[in-house]
Design an enzyme around this catalytic site. Structure first.
Site, PDB file in Angstrom:
ATOM      1  N   HIS A 144       0.804  -1.110  -0.041  1.00  0.00           N
ATOM      2  CA  HIS A 144      -0.064  -0.226  -0.022  1.00  0.00           C
ATOM      3  C   HIS A 144       0.996   1.264  -0.102  1.00  0.00           C
ATOM      4  CE1 HIS A 144      -3.799  -2.014   1.660  1.00  0.00           C
ATOM      5  NE2 HIS A 144      -3.553  -2.435   0.564  1.00  0.00           N
ATOM      6  N   GLU A 184       0.950   3.862   1.969  1.00  0.00           N
ATOM      7  CA  GLU A 184       1.400   4.281   3.209  1.00  0.00           C
ATOM      8  C   GLU A 184       2.672   3.503   3.677  1.00  0.00           C
ATOM      9  OE1 GLU A 184      -1.483   3.225   2.509  1.00  0.00           O
ATOM     10  OE2 GLU A 184      -3.085   4.026   3.999  1.00  0.00           O
ATOM     11  N   CYS A 235      -6.210   1.755   5.698  1.00  0.00           N
ATOM     12  CA  CYS A 235      -6.490   0.605   6.278  1.00  0.00           C
ATOM     13  C   CYS A 235      -6.163   0.166   7.543  1.00  0.00           C
ATOM     14  CB  CYS A 235      -6.479  -0.547   5.312  1.00  0.00           C
ATOM     15  SG  CYS A 235      -4.723  -1.262   5.175  1.00  0.00           S
ATOM     16  N   CYS A 258      -2.260  -0.668   7.676  1.00  0.00           N
ATOM     17  CA  CYS A 258      -1.430   0.957   7.528  1.00  0.00           C
ATOM     18  C   CYS A 258      -1.559   1.553   8.580  1.00  0.00           C
ATOM     19  CB  CYS A 258      -1.700   1.377   6.141  1.00  0.00           C
ATOM     20  SG  CYS A 258      -1.311   0.698   4.580  1.00  0.00           S
TER      21      CYS A 258
HETATM   22 ZN   LIG Z   1      -3.310   0.408   3.702  1.00  0.00          ZN
END
Ligand SMILES: [Zn+2]
Length: 149
Positions: free
Chosen positions: A57, A59, A87, A90
């Site tokens: 992801h 992040e 999410c 993260c």
């Molecule tokens: Zn994430």
């Protein structure tokens, strides 16, 4: 307009540049930058397709890049800007990195951490700002998912 909000908009636009790069690569268009002392020290966008890695992801990329740039694993004096609400995974990484400020654009009612946790996964002193350039951040997501259906 106050300086902090100006800065937040400026750096969110940088996160949007990353999100657009993800969009152009046919990745879910989420981008992130980590800022320390007014300077971008890490940036990243979603790479889950390219890397075949569900953890890639935006992040995670930006946090790893910032730790490499700063030469230390904690990002205490940094701000993370991300175009979409993090999410749970993260949010956990943001907590581990001890980031003290998190700024996000669009909410994610399905997979975002807010609806899935009763207490903040971030550092106890972390400040969270939401809704910065929300419309631009969410419209890129809508555009992406509309083209998929
Ligand atoms: Zn994430």
């Amino acid at each position: 307009m106050n300086k902090e909000l100006n800065d937040d908009i400026y750096f969110m636009r940088q996160a949007l540049v990353e999100a657009q790069a993800a969009y152009d690569a046919d990745e879910v268009p989420i981008g992130a930058v980590v800022v320390c002392g007014g300077v971008i020290v890490g940036r990243g966008h979603n790479l889950t397709e390219q890397l075949g890695d569900v953890t890639a992801h935006a992040e995670m990329q930006a946090i790893t890049a910032a730790a490499n740039t700063l030469g230390g694993k904690y990002l205490v004096d940094c701000t993370l800007y991300v175009t979409v609400e993090p999410c749970l995974m993260c949010a956990g990484a943001i907590g581990w990195s001890q980031l003290r400020r998190v700024v996000f654009g669009a909410p994610d009612v399905k997979r975002g951490y807010v609806c899935q946790t009763s207490r903040s996964p971030f550092h106890p002193k972390a400040v969270v700002v939401s809704g910065v350039l929300e419309e631009e951040c969410s419209s890129l997501m809508r555009k992406f998912f509309c083209s998929k259906r």
